[in-house]
Design a protein around this motif. Structure first.
Motif, PDB file in Angstrom:
ATOM      1  N   UNK A  39      98.244  71.014 -64.983  1.00 24.55           N
ATOM      2  CA  UNK A  39      98.712  71.829 -64.353  1.00 24.55           C
ATOM      3  C   UNK A  39     100.204  71.735 -64.041  1.00 24.55           C
ATOM      4  N   UNK A  40     100.690  70.462 -63.437  1.00 24.71           N
ATOM      5  CA  UNK A  40     101.886  70.074 -63.185  1.00 24.71           C
ATOM      6  C   UNK A  40     102.901  70.075 -64.322  1.00 24.71           C
ATOM      7  N   UNK A  41     102.287  69.386 -65.542  1.00 20.00           N
ATOM      8  CA  UNK A  41     103.183  69.707 -66.965  1.00 20.00           C
ATOM      9  C   UNK A  41     103.342  70.730 -67.744  1.00 20.00           C
ATOM     10  N   UNK A  42     102.563  71.860 -67.343  1.00 19.07           N
ATOM     11  CA  UNK A  42     102.456  73.124 -68.104  1.00 19.07           C
ATOM     12  C   UNK A  42     103.700  73.887 -67.941  1.00 19.07           C
ATOM     13  N   UNK A  43     104.347  73.753 -66.583  1.00 22.25           N
ATOM     14  CA  UNK A  43     105.581  74.813 -66.512  1.00 22.25           C
ATOM     15  C   UNK A  43     106.833  74.210 -67.156  1.00 22.25           C
ATOM     16  N   UNK A  44     106.828  72.821 -67.669  1.00 19.66           N
ATOM     17  CA  UNK A  44     107.546  72.162 -68.299  1.00 19.66           C
ATOM     18  C   UNK A  44     107.455  72.375 -69.897  1.00 19.66           C
ATOM     19  N   UNK A  45     106.586  73.085 -70.142  1.00 17.20           N
ATOM     20  CA  UNK A  45     106.171  73.272 -71.711  1.00 17.20           C
ATOM     21  C   UNK A  45     105.602  72.239 -72.132  1.00 17.20           C
ATOM     22  N   UNK A  46     105.146  71.199 -71.607  1.00 16.35           N
ATOM     23  CA  UNK A  46     104.344  69.879 -72.032  1.00 16.35           C
ATOM     24  C   UNK A  46     102.837  70.238 -72.408  1.00 16.35           C
TER      25      UNK A  46
END
Length: 121
Positions: A39-46
Motif C-alpha cells: 500500500x505504501x509503494x502503490x502511490x509511487x507507481x511501484x
C-alpha cells in the motif's frame, strides 16, 4: 493540545503495530507487513497488478516483524504454497489473493490505506 490530529494518528498506528508484533502469529505479522508495504509503494507507481519489489532481505523483513529470517522464509513459502502470493529473488512479491492475505493480516485494505496514505492535496 499536546498532540496534533496527525501526530495522534501516528502514535495510534505505532501502538497498533507494537501490539500486532507482540500478539500475532508469524503469518499474520508477515501478511500485515506485505500489505502495508504494498500500500505504501502503490502511490509511487511501484506496484503493478499487485506485484512489487520489496527492497529488503528476508533478514531485514524478519527484523521488521520480529521474526528470524528462517521463520520468514518458511512462512512466505507456506503462503506461496497456499496460492496467496509468489516471491522471487530478493523478494519480488506478487499477491495472487489479496482477500486471503488481508484476512491473514486481520485488516481491511481500504481502512489500512486510509490510515497510512495521506489524502491527495
Amino acid at each position: 493540545a499536546l498532540f496534533t490530529r496527525q501526530s495522534a494518528a501516528g502514535y495510534a498506528r505505532m501502538a497498533e503495530r507494537m501490539l500486532r508484533l507482540g500478539k500475532s502469529s508469524a503469518q499474520t505479522r508477515i501478511a500485515y507487513a506485505i500489505c502495508e508495504l504494498c500500500l505504501r509503494a502503490d502511490p509511487f507507481g511501484l506496484v503493478a497488478d499487485r506485484a512489487f519489489h520489496l527492497p529488503m532481505t528476508q533478514q531485514v523483513l524478519g527484523e521488521y516483524v520480529g521474526l528470524s529470517s528462517v521463520h520468514v522464509n518458511r512462512t512466505i513459502r507456506a503462503m506461496a504454497r497456499a496460492g496467496v502470493l509468489d516471491y522471487r529473488g530478493q523478494l519480488e512479491v506478487i499477491i495472487h489473493d489479496l482477500a486471503a492475505l488481508a484476512a491473514t493480516a486481520q485488516i481491511d485494505p481500504a481502512e489500512l490505506k486510509a490510515a497510512i496514505i495521506p489524502p491527495p492535496g
